[in-house]
Design an enzyme around this catalytic site. Structure first.
Site, PDB file in Angstrom:
ATOM      1  CE1 TYR A 259      -6.274   8.004  -3.157  1.00 30.94           C
ATOM      2  CE2 TYR A 259      -7.706   7.695  -5.060  1.00 30.94           C
ATOM      3  CZ  TYR A 259      -6.468   8.009  -4.533  1.00 30.94           C
ATOM      4  OH  TYR A 259      -5.444   8.355  -5.367  1.00 30.94           O
ATOM      5  CB  ALA A 260     -13.075   9.529  -4.969  1.00 32.41           C
TER       6      ALA A 260
END
Length: 254
Positions: free
Chosen positions: A159-160
């Protein structure tokens, strides 16, 4: 005067940060079009709340991770603008739609990776590309990133990484769209008490207490802490702010 009201499109505006951003924009006198994936009733509730504030609003369905659907979406948006506003352009685009997966790096599957990529990066890239002709001169784009691009927490590697790509893309958008006076910035929230990622933060008091202890302002964030930041970037007061990553985390992990 009504014809002079600006219009913002907020993707994923039926809940969480998108909902709060839509309401904050309405408080600034900006009309709002929100998108929703499956929560039609929640989207209708947001539209009603904005109408009760004296603004105009509407909701359109969008699968933010399905690029092949974007042409139909853009066509529907154009029809809506003409029918409800007598306009051909929006003024602001808030790329907010998304979801979270909390899985350690070594356990992340290709399917999980691709689903995050499609919504958080590929979808943003190509939806914005198709919407740029509809954004008025001197308009603006706000991309939602995350504090996790500065600090790391286990389970957020995929996600990051997508959001890190969004922050790089923000700079390139600002560079290439600046000739039309379109500003592009990224807002990076810290940990926020919403249903994002299955509401993991809401459900785990120990994590909330830990994050609060590691945040300068002493607590976990709430959706109300973010919407105003997004809305401010759509105001004339922020007209000289461009290509910036603005973290709204209360000072997490300083």
């Amino acid at each position: 005067m009504e014809n002079q009201r600006k219009i913002a499109l907020v993707t994923g505006g039926s809940r969480g940060l998108g909902r709060n951003s839509a309401l904050a924009l309405a408080d600034k006198g900006i009309d709002v079009i929100i998108t929703y994936h499956s929560q039609k009733e929640e989207a209708a509730s947001v539209v009603e709340q904005i109408a009760n504030k004296g603004g105009k609003a509407a909701a359109l369905q969008l699968d933010a991770g399905l690029v092949s659907s974007f042409d139909v979406f853009v066509s529907g948006l154009q029809d809506l603008l003409k029918e409800k506003w007598g306009r051909e352009h929006i003024d602001f685009l808030i790329n907010n739609a998304g979801f979270g997966i909390n899985t350690p790096f070594l356990e992340t599957t290709e399917e999980q990776f691709d689903s995050l990529m499609n919504v958080h990066f590929k979808g943003v890239f190509f939806l914005t590309q198709k919407l740029v002709p509809l954004i008025a001169e001197q308009g603006g784009i706000v991309n939602i990133s995350t504090g996790l691009t500065r600090f790391s927490m286990e389970g957020s590697s995929a996600y990051a990484s997508m959001k890190g790509a969004i922050e790089v893309l923000t700079k390139y958008m600002a560079k290439e769209l600046g000739r039309r006076g379109i500003r592009v910035n990224a807002v990076a929230p810290g940990a926020i008490l919403t249903d994002f990622g299955g509401g993991r933060l809401k459900q785990n008091q120990a994590i909330r207490e830990y994050i609060g202890s590691q945040t300068a302002l002493g607590r976990v964030g709430e959706a109300d802490d973010i919407g105003g930041v997004v809305a401010s970037l759509c105001s004339g007061d922020m007209g000289w702010v461009n290509s910036q990553r603005i973290e709204a985390s209360g000072g997490m992990f300083l």
